[in-house]
Design a protein around this motif. Structure first.
Motif, mmCIF file in Angstrom:
data_model
loop_
_atom_site.group_PDB
_atom_site.id
_atom_site.type_symbol
_atom_site.label_atom_id
_atom_site.label_comp_id
_atom_site.label_asym_id
_atom_site.label_seq_id
_atom_site.Cartn_x
_atom_site.Cartn_y
_atom_site.Cartn_z
ATOM 1 N N SER A 172 -2.440 5.300 -10.410
ATOM 2 C CA SER A 172 -1.764 4.609 -9.309
ATOM 3 C C SER A 172 -1.219 3.283 -9.827
ATOM 4 O O SER A 172 -1.711 2.746 -10.822
ATOM 5 C CB SER A 172 -2.735 4.348 -8.151
ATOM 6 N N ASP A 173 -0.203 2.781 -9.141
ATOM 7 C CA ASP A 173 0.339 1.483 -9.545
ATOM 8 C C ASP A 173 -0.722 0.394 -9.429
ATOM 9 O O ASP A 173 -0.771 -0.520 -10.250
ATOM 10 C CB ASP A 173 1.558 1.119 -8.692
ATOM 11 N N GLN A 174 -1.589 0.505 -8.439
ATOM 12 C CA GLN A 174 -2.654 -0.492 -8.283
ATOM 13 C C GLN A 174 -3.582 -0.478 -9.499
ATOM 14 O O GLN A 174 -3.891 -1.526 -10.059
ATOM 15 C CB GLN A 174 -3.441 -0.241 -7.014
ATOM 16 N N ALA A 175 -3.997 0.703 -9.916
ATOM 17 C CA ALA A 175 -4.898 0.809 -11.078
ATOM 18 C C ALA A 175 -4.205 0.304 -12.338
ATOM 19 O O ALA A 175 -4.810 -0.421 -13.139
ATOM 20 C CB ALA A 175 -5.358 2.251 -11.265
ATOM 21 N N ARG A 176 -2.941 0.680 -12.515
ATOM 22 C CA ARG A 176 -2.202 0.219 -13.701
ATOM 23 C C ARG A 176 -1.979 -1.300 -13.639
ATOM 24 O O ARG A 176 -2.023 -1.980 -14.664
ATOM 25 C CB ARG A 176 -0.888 0.978 -13.835
ATOM 26 N N GLY A 177 -1.754 -1.834 -12.451
ATOM 27 C CA GLY A 177 -1.566 -3.274 -12.288
ATOM 28 C C GLY A 177 -2.845 -4.047 -12.587
ATOM 29 O O GLY A 177 -2.811 -5.092 -13.238
ATOM 30 N N ILE A 178 -3.971 -3.538 -12.136
ATOM 31 C CA ILE A 178 -5.254 -4.188 -12.424
ATOM 32 C C ILE A 178 -5.497 -4.209 -13.923
ATOM 33 O O ILE A 178 -5.967 -5.194 -14.475
ATOM 34 C CB ILE A 178 -6.402 -3.486 -11.661
ATOM 35 N N TYR A 229 2.878 0.806 -16.588
ATOM 36 C CA TYR A 229 2.997 0.400 -15.186
ATOM 37 C C TYR A 229 4.405 0.695 -14.648
ATOM 38 O O TYR A 229 4.557 1.286 -13.583
ATOM 39 C CB TYR A 229 2.681 -1.093 -15.045
ATOM 40 N N HIS A 233 5.203 4.414 -14.396
ATOM 41 C CA HIS A 233 4.230 5.145 -13.575
ATOM 42 C C HIS A 233 3.550 6.264 -14.361
ATOM 43 O O HIS A 233 3.261 7.326 -13.814
ATOM 44 C CB HIS A 233 4.887 5.693 -12.308
#
Length: 147
Positions: free
Chosen positions: A107-113, A96, A99
């Motif tokens: 994406s940061d969103q996908a990695r964050g999820i 995350y 990146h």
């Protein structure tokens, strides 16, 4: 049929699925997904990324096999699997923060999820092996005998 018996079927199914998942993940570490797993190894780890990927693959296959085969030791195996999921969490955090794109997480969103799912894996290991239940039962027993 007792509540205890009914509750064990979903846990057993969960344990088997988790075991198969770990075996698949371990095999992928050792073969077709080595490069993607290497991208998740944090730079601060003092070993070669490939060595970490191979070692974690062997551990995952071993843990998956233990979940499937060591039914008499399933509580202990549950704690070990949960600890493994905690131990590899820094790799997910590193992916995350740096990146790094791997496994379609671009994406940061996908990695964050994905970060949110790691605690669920820990809970899955503890629930499906009865480790959490055994700990709660032992804690209650100690409270009653010492309280």
């Amino acid at each position: 049929m007792s509540t205890e018996s009914r509750g064990s079927v979903p846990r057993t199914v969960g344990r088997v699925i988790l075991g198969l998942f770990l075996i698949f993940a371990g095999v992928s570490h050792l073969s077709f997904a080595r490069d993607e797993f290497a991208s998740q190894v944090p730079d601060w780890v003092p070993l070669s990324k490939d060595a970490v990927v191979l070692a974690s693959g062997v551990v995952e296959v071993s843990l998956g096999g233990a979940l499937l085969l060591l039914r008499q030791r399933r509580v202990t195996v549950g704690w070990v699997v949960a600890a493994f999921f905690v131990a590899v969490f820094p790799g997910n955090i590193s992916q995350y923060l740096t990146h790094s794109n791997a496994f379609g997480l671009d994406s940061d969103q996908a990695r964050g999820i994905r970060l949110l799912f790691q605690p669920l894996l820990v809970l899955w290991a503890l629930w499906s092996t009865g480790a959490w239940r055994a700990w709660r039962t032992r804690s209650r027993t100690r409270t009653r005998t010492h309280g």
